[in-house]
Design a protein around this motif. Sequence first.
Motif, PDB file in Angstrom:
ATOM      1  N   LEU A   1      40.093  34.799  36.316  1.00  0.00           N
ATOM      2  CA  LEU A   1      41.246  35.287  37.063  1.00  0.00           C
ATOM      3  C   LEU A   1      42.318  35.675  36.053  1.00  0.00           C
ATOM      4  O   LEU A   1      42.745  34.846  35.256  1.00  0.00           O
ATOM      5  N   PHE A   2      42.729  36.934  36.070  1.00  0.00           N
ATOM      6  CA  PHE A   2      43.736  37.428  35.139  1.00  0.00           C
ATOM      7  C   PHE A   2      45.086  37.371  35.847  1.00  0.00           C
ATOM      8  O   PHE A   2      45.218  37.813  36.990  1.00  0.00           O
ATOM      9  N   VAL A   3      46.092  36.811  35.157  1.00  0.00           N
ATOM     10  CA  VAL A   3      47.324  36.392  35.826  1.00  0.00           C
ATOM     11  C   VAL A   3      48.567  36.983  35.149  1.00  0.00           C
ATOM     12  O   VAL A   3      48.735  36.877  33.927  1.00  0.00           O
TER      13      VAL A   3
ATOM     14  N   ARG B   1      50.971  35.827  39.687  1.00  0.00           N
ATOM     15  CA  ARG B   1      50.130  36.612  40.581  1.00  0.00           C
ATOM     16  C   ARG B   1      48.804  36.956  39.918  1.00  0.00           C
ATOM     17  O   ARG B   1      48.772  37.357  38.765  1.00  0.00           O
ATOM     18  N   ILE B   2      47.707  36.835  40.664  1.00  0.00           N
ATOM     19  CA  ILE B   2      46.403  37.270  40.173  1.00  0.00           C
ATOM     20  C   ILE B   2      46.358  38.794  40.261  1.00  0.00           C
ATOM     21  O   ILE B   2      46.548  39.359  41.340  1.00  0.00           O
ATOM     22  N   THR B   3      46.117  39.442  39.114  1.00  0.00           N
ATOM     23  CA  THR B   3      46.128  40.908  39.074  1.00  0.00           C
ATOM     24  C   THR B   3      44.728  41.504  38.986  1.00  0.00           C
ATOM     25  O   THR B   3      44.534  42.677  39.277  1.00  0.00           O
ATOM     26  N   HIS B   4      43.757  40.695  38.549  1.00  0.00           N
ATOM     27  CA  HIS B   4      42.386  41.189  38.367  1.00  0.00           C
ATOM     28  C   HIS B   4      41.453  39.984  38.365  1.00  0.00           C
ATOM     29  O   HIS B   4      41.846  38.903  37.937  1.00  0.00           O
ATOM     30  N   MET B   5      40.236  40.181  38.840  1.00  0.00           N
ATOM     31  CA  MET B   5      39.251  39.095  38.844  1.00  0.00           C
ATOM     32  C   MET B   5      37.894  39.647  38.440  1.00  0.00           C
ATOM     33  O   MET B   5      37.529  40.757  38.847  1.00  0.00           O
ATOM     34  N   VAL B   6      37.161  38.859  37.664  1.00  0.00           N
ATOM     35  CA  VAL B   6      35.779  39.185  37.342  1.00  0.00           C
ATOM     36  C   VAL B   6      34.956  37.971  37.744  1.00  0.00           C
ATOM     37  O   VAL B   6      35.212  36.861  37.280  1.00  0.00           O
ATOM     38  N   GLN B   7      33.985  38.200  38.629  1.00  0.00           N
ATOM     39  CA  GLN B   7      33.217  37.090  39.187  1.00  0.00           C
ATOM     40  C   GLN B   7      31.855  36.941  38.520  1.00  0.00           C
ATOM     41  O   GLN B   7      31.237  37.922  38.139  1.00  0.00           O
ATOM     42  N   ARG B   8      31.449  35.671  38.425  1.00  0.00           N
ATOM     43  CA  ARG B   8      30.104  35.314  37.935  1.00  0.00           C
ATOM     44  C   ARG B   8      29.731  36.032  36.635  1.00  0.00           C
ATOM     45  O   ARG B   8      28.746  36.758  36.564  1.00  0.00           O
ATOM     46  N   THR B   9      30.534  35.795  35.614  1.00  0.00           N
ATOM     47  CA  THR B   9      30.256  36.377  34.306  1.00  0.00           C
ATOM     48  C   THR B   9      28.903  35.867  33.803  1.00  0.00           C
ATOM     49  O   THR B   9      28.448  34.790  34.179  1.00  0.00           O
ATOM     50  N   VAL B  10      28.275  36.653  32.949  1.00  0.00           N
ATOM     51  CA  VAL B  10      26.916  36.362  32.489  1.00  0.00           C
ATOM     52  C   VAL B  10      26.955  35.464  31.251  1.00  0.00           C
ATOM     53  O   VAL B  10      27.528  35.840  30.231  1.00  0.00           O
TER      54      VAL B  10
ATOM     55  N   SER C   1      26.783  36.466  27.198  1.00  0.00           N
ATOM     56  CA  SER C   1      27.028  37.897  27.002  1.00  0.00           C
ATOM     57  C   SER C   1      28.158  38.101  25.990  1.00  0.00           C
ATOM     58  O   SER C   1      29.152  37.365  25.997  1.00  0.00           O
ATOM     59  N   ILE C   2      27.997  39.121  25.132  1.00  0.00           N
ATOM     60  CA  ILE C   2      29.077  39.463  24.206  1.00  0.00           C
ATOM     61  C   ILE C   2      29.814  40.723  24.667  1.00  0.00           C
ATOM     62  O   ILE C   2      30.613  41.286  23.924  1.00  0.00           O
ATOM     63  N   VAL C   3      29.550  41.144  25.887  1.00  0.00           N
ATOM     64  CA  VAL C   3      30.273  42.283  26.458  1.00  0.00           C
ATOM     65  C   VAL C   3      31.729  41.861  26.698  1.00  0.00           C
ATOM     66  O   VAL C   3      31.988  40.792  27.246  1.00  0.00           O
ATOM     67  N   ASN C   4      32.671  42.697  26.278  1.00  0.00           N
ATOM     68  CA  ASN C   4      34.082  42.395  26.505  1.00  0.00           C
ATOM     69  C   ASN C   4      34.417  42.506  27.987  1.00  0.00           C
ATOM     70  O   ASN C   4      34.020  43.449  28.648  1.00  0.00           O
ATOM     71  N   ILE C   5      35.171  41.526  28.478  1.00  0.00           N
ATOM     72  CA  ILE C   5      35.631  41.491  29.866  1.00  0.00           C
ATOM     73  C   ILE C   5      37.139  41.709  29.810  1.00  0.00           C
ATOM     74  O   ILE C   5      37.859  40.888  29.256  1.00  0.00           O
ATOM     75  N   SER C   6      37.592  42.823  30.371  1.00  0.00           N
ATOM     76  CA  SER C   6      38.989  43.229  30.229  1.00  0.00           C
ATOM     77  C   SER C   6      39.868  42.733  31.371  1.00  0.00           C
ATOM     78  O   SER C   6      39.426  42.664  32.521  1.00  0.00           O
ATOM     79  N   SER C   7      41.120  42.476  31.037  1.00  0.00           N
ATOM     80  CA  SER C   7      42.107  42.071  32.038  1.00  0.00           C
ATOM     81  C   SER C   7      42.518  43.246  32.921  1.00  0.00           C
ATOM     82  O   SER C   7      43.138  43.051  33.954  1.00  0.00           O
ATOM     83  N   GLY C   8      42.221  44.454  32.490  1.00  0.00           N
ATOM     84  CA  GLY C   8      42.572  45.629  33.278  1.00  0.00           C
ATOM     85  C   GLY C   8      44.056  45.960  33.267  1.00  0.00           C
ATOM     86  O   GLY C   8      44.521  46.772  34.045  1.00  0.00           O
TER      87      GLY C   8
END
Length: 135
Positions: free
Chosen positions: A75-77, A82-91, A94-101
């Motif tokens: 949960l990006f805050v 306020r929660i501004t972005h969410m990424v669910q069930r990350t793998v 994984s070395i893939v970057n997960i961005s706050s958006g």
Amino acid sequence: APPVAAQGRDAELVIQTRTGSHRFTVEVARTQRQHARGLMFRRRLARDAGMLFLYPVSEPVTMWMKNTFIPLDMLFVAADGRITHMVQRTVPHSIVNISSGGPVTAVLEVNGGTVERLGLGIGDRILHPAFKAPR
């Protein structure tokens, strides 16, 4: 596994949603070293536990799952909680970057599936002393 207290003091926070309030006990990661370690190497995370990553200024951030064994919801805050972005069930692993958006001051990591289980949504608010109360 390292002791739970290795990351710093545990803190309580509340996620306020349209359907109610949900209390979590989180480890707080403030330093670069704590941010880098995060929840790596953990084999389990309690249902109402997580890690709160705090940043000194509001800016875009990226996370990854290297050496992380359990799927997480991120949960990006914003500064006001306020929660501004969410990424669910990350793998896991994984070395893939997960961005706050976009710019954030915190990231809350909880067990994968928590967003769905609690019906969390963008705009829901996290109550914790790190966030400024809305005016």
